[in-house]
Design a protein around this motif. Structure first.
Motif, PDB file in Angstrom:
ATOM      1  N   ALA A 173      47.684  48.675  57.833  1.00  0.00           N
ATOM      2  CA  ALA A 173      49.091  48.285  57.848  1.00  0.00           C
ATOM      3  C   ALA A 173      49.257  46.875  58.406  1.00  0.00           C
ATOM      4  O   ALA A 173      50.047  46.070  57.896  1.00  0.00           O
ATOM      5  CB  ALA A 173      49.899  49.284  58.679  1.00  0.00           C
ATOM      6  N   VAL A 174      48.500  46.561  59.467  1.00  0.00           N
ATOM      7  CA  VAL A 174      48.573  45.226  60.064  1.00  0.00           C
ATOM      8  C   VAL A 174      48.135  44.171  59.055  1.00  0.00           C
ATOM      9  O   VAL A 174      48.776  43.125  58.891  1.00  0.00           O
ATOM     10  CB  VAL A 174      47.699  45.154  61.335  1.00  0.00           C
ATOM     11  N   CYS A 175      47.026  44.420  58.363  1.00  0.00           N
ATOM     12  CA  CYS A 175      46.493  43.441  57.408  1.00  0.00           C
ATOM     13  C   CYS A 175      47.406  43.244  56.218  1.00  0.00           C
ATOM     14  O   CYS A 175      47.393  42.180  55.585  1.00  0.00           O
ATOM     15  CB  CYS A 175      45.099  43.869  56.939  1.00  0.00           C
ATOM     16  N   ASP A 176      48.200  44.261  55.906  1.00  0.00           N
ATOM     17  CA  ASP A 176      49.104  44.147  54.774  1.00  0.00           C
ATOM     18  C   ASP A 176      50.378  43.391  55.115  1.00  0.00           C
ATOM     19  O   ASP A 176      51.168  43.080  54.224  1.00  0.00           O
ATOM     20  CB  ASP A 176      49.482  45.545  54.259  1.00  0.00           C
ATOM     21  N   THR A 177      50.608  43.119  56.411  1.00  0.00           N
ATOM     22  CA  THR A 177      51.870  42.480  56.796  1.00  0.00           C
ATOM     23  C   THR A 177      51.619  41.155  57.511  1.00  0.00           C
ATOM     24  O   THR A 177      51.450  40.122  56.880  1.00  0.00           O
ATOM     25  CB  THR A 177      52.694  43.431  57.678  1.00  0.00           C
ATOM     26  N   ARG A 178      51.594  41.185  58.824  1.00  0.00           N
ATOM     27  CA  ARG A 178      51.550  39.943  59.609  1.00  0.00           C
ATOM     28  C   ARG A 178      50.267  39.156  59.382  1.00  0.00           C
ATOM     29  O   ARG A 178      50.286  37.926  59.304  1.00  0.00           O
ATOM     30  CB  ARG A 178      51.742  40.271  61.087  1.00  0.00           C
ATOM     31  N   PHE A 179      49.142  39.859  59.321  1.00  0.00           N
ATOM     32  CA  PHE A 179      47.876  39.154  59.136  1.00  0.00           C
ATOM     33  C   PHE A 179      47.907  38.330  57.851  1.00  0.00           C
ATOM     34  O   PHE A 179      47.481  37.171  57.825  1.00  0.00           O
ATOM     35  CB  PHE A 179      46.718  40.155  59.102  1.00  0.00           C
ATOM     36  N   ARG A 180      48.416  38.910  56.800  1.00  0.00           N
ATOM     37  CA  ARG A 180      48.476  38.203  55.512  1.00  0.00           C
ATOM     38  C   ARG A 180      49.349  36.949  55.619  1.00  0.00           C
ATOM     39  O   ARG A 180      48.994  35.879  55.111  1.00  0.00           O
ATOM     40  CB  ARG A 180      49.012  39.144  54.430  1.00  0.00           C
ATOM     41  N   ARG A 181      50.490  37.077  56.318  1.00  0.00           N
ATOM     42  CA  ARG A 181      51.396  35.931  56.428  1.00  0.00           C
ATOM     43  C   ARG A 181      50.765  34.795  57.236  1.00  0.00           C
ATOM     44  O   ARG A 181      50.888  33.618  56.875  1.00  0.00           O
ATOM     45  CB  ARG A 181      52.719  36.367  57.061  1.00  0.00           C
ATOM     46  N   ASN A 258      57.221  28.539  68.004  1.00  0.00           N
ATOM     47  CA  ASN A 258      58.369  28.991  67.198  1.00  0.00           C
ATOM     48  C   ASN A 258      57.965  29.271  65.759  1.00  0.00           C
ATOM     49  O   ASN A 258      58.364  30.298  65.177  1.00  0.00           O
ATOM     50  CB  ASN A 258      59.490  27.957  67.253  1.00  0.00           C
ATOM     51  N   HIS A 259      57.188  28.366  65.163  1.00  0.00           N
ATOM     52  CA  HIS A 259      56.730  28.582  63.787  1.00  0.00           C
ATOM     53  C   HIS A 259      55.828  29.810  63.721  1.00  0.00           C
ATOM     54  O   HIS A 259      55.879  30.590  62.746  1.00  0.00           O
ATOM     55  CB  HIS A 259      56.007  27.338  63.279  1.00  0.00           C
ATOM     56  N   PHE A 260      55.006  30.000  64.732  1.00  0.00           N
ATOM     57  CA  PHE A 260      54.117  31.159  64.810  1.00  0.00           C
ATOM     58  C   PHE A 260      54.931  32.452  64.812  1.00  0.00           C
ATOM     59  O   PHE A 260      54.667  33.393  64.045  1.00  0.00           O
ATOM     60  CB  PHE A 260      53.289  31.041  66.095  1.00  0.00           C
ATOM     61  N   LEU A 261      55.954  32.503  65.665  1.00  0.00           N
ATOM     62  CA  LEU A 261      56.815  33.689  65.723  1.00  0.00           C
ATOM     63  C   LEU A 261      57.533  33.930  64.398  1.00  0.00           C
ATOM     64  O   LEU A 261      57.621  35.069  63.925  1.00  0.00           O
ATOM     65  CB  LEU A 261      57.861  33.536  66.839  1.00  0.00           C
ATOM     66  N   GLN A 262      58.013  32.865  63.790  1.00  0.00           N
ATOM     67  CA  GLN A 262      58.709  32.998  62.505  1.00  0.00           C
ATOM     68  C   GLN A 262      57.772  33.525  61.427  1.00  0.00           C
ATOM     69  O   GLN A 262      58.150  34.371  60.608  1.00  0.00           O
ATOM     70  CB  GLN A 262      59.281  31.648  62.085  1.00  0.00           C
ATOM     71  N   THR A 263      56.531  33.051  61.435  1.00  0.00           N
ATOM     72  CA  THR A 263      55.546  33.494  60.443  1.00  0.00           C
ATOM     73  C   THR A 263      55.230  34.974  60.650  1.00  0.00           C
ATOM     74  O   THR A 263      55.146  35.739  59.693  1.00  0.00           O
ATOM     75  CB  THR A 263      54.269  32.647  60.537  1.00  0.00           C
ATOM     76  N   LEU A 264      55.011  35.370  61.895  1.00  0.00           N
ATOM     77  CA  LEU A 264      54.725  36.775  62.197  1.00  0.00           C
ATOM     78  C   LEU A 264      55.866  37.685  61.769  1.00  0.00           C
ATOM     79  O   LEU A 264      55.649  38.808  61.307  1.00  0.00           O
ATOM     80  CB  LEU A 264      54.449  36.934  63.694  1.00  0.00           C
ATOM     81  N   ALA A 265      57.089  37.186  61.912  1.00  0.00           N
ATOM     82  CA  ALA A 265      58.265  37.982  61.562  1.00  0.00           C
ATOM     83  C   ALA A 265      58.593  37.924  60.080  1.00  0.00           C
ATOM     84  O   ALA A 265      59.437  38.705  59.605  1.00  0.00           O
ATOM     85  CB  ALA A 265      59.469  37.495  62.372  1.00  0.00           C
ATOM     86  N   GLY A 266      57.945  37.022  59.350  1.00  0.00           N
ATOM     87  CA  GLY A 266      58.243  36.882  57.927  1.00  0.00           C
ATOM     88  C   GLY A 266      59.460  36.051  57.640  1.00  0.00           C
ATOM     89  O   GLY A 266      60.074  36.149  56.569  1.00  0.00           O
TER      90      GLY A 266
END
Length: 268
Positions: A173-181, A258-266
């Protein structure tokens, strides 16, 4: 203030943390990186005799030097460390899977949090013997040299590190979401397997960011303060300060945060 200047008192909290962490590291080294007594607490989550012997050595040291303080370890958790006042957070062998396979990325981590605020931390790299030490307001250090986060200001040029849950289904599940982004945005991602050392690498400027979604207090107890005192930033996924009950930790040099957080959140 130099590293040595932080330990004027023989019984100072930093000196206690360092002595206790070194006691645990010496026990692990003495085992010769053998998987004696290997068992599993959960899916793919190993524990060895080295974990237990190191834990006992650290507990014995802390109990002798600061009786009355709460002690929370990977193998002996209390319900809510934030209610304990002075609480020692111990990871007696961070990177047990690495230890079992002989992969040289493992550490002992000892941290003191007071009223849910990180105050003192020590991480000892078992393989190299490097000592990372930190005291709130006095900087973070490796073997007496002060640490400073990187100057990378673009997530696209950043090298970041993460960890995965032990549960195999959660990993997917992790790899399908945040890791991919993050993979699509950052220059590179590493997965090394010891959160305490990963955070020390961010504090050292060798990595630019770190995130992990399933952390326990002992995983990040010392590393969080290392990053903060090296000039970086540490929050949860919403950008709020972390506490001992924060399972989702994001750390960076601050410039990419900030960019890191935005990327993690999509959101980017």
């Amino acid at each position: 203030m130099t590293e040595a200047g932080s330990w004027d008192s023989e019984r100072s909290d930093l000196a206690i943390a360092l002595a206790s962490a070194q006691a645990g590291a010496e026990v692990v080294r003495a085992t010769g990186h053998r998987s004696v007594g290997l068992s599993f607490k959960a899916d793919a989550d190993p524990v060895t005799q080295a974990d237990l012997l190191s834990e006992q050595a650290i507990i014995d040291s802390l109990s002798r030097l600061c009786p009355g303080d709460a002690i929370v370890t990977e193998e002996k958790m209390v319900d809510d460390p934030s209610d304990q006042g002075r609480v020692w957070l111990i990871d007696p062998l961070d990177g047990t899977t690495n230890y079992v396979h002989g992969f040289p990325w493992m550490a002992v981590s000892v941290a003191l949090w007071i009223d849910n605020v990180p105050t003192v931390g020590v991480v000892v790299n078992i393989t190299t013997g490097d000592r990372y030490t930190v005291v709130a307001g006095e900087g973070a250090w490796r073997n007496g040299s002060r640490l400073e986060v990187s100057g990378t200001d673009d997530l696209g040029s950043a090298l970041v590190v993460t960890g995965f849950p032990y549960n195999r289904a959660e990993r997917t599940a992790v790899c399908d979401t945040r890791f991919r982004r993050v993979l699509e945005t950052a220059q590179g991602i590493r997965r090394l397997g010891a959160a305490s050392l990963d955070l020390c690498m961010v504090a050292s400027g060798r990595l630019d960011g770190y995130w992990e979604e399933d952390l326990s207090p002992w995983d990040m107890g010392a590393g969080v303060l290392m990053v903060l005192e090296a000039g970086g930033k540490v929050t949860d996924q919403a950008g709020d300060p972390v506490g001992t009950g924060t399972p989702f930790v994001v750390a960076s040099n601050g410039l990419i945060h900030n960019h890191f957080l935005q990327t993690l959140a999509g959101d980017s």
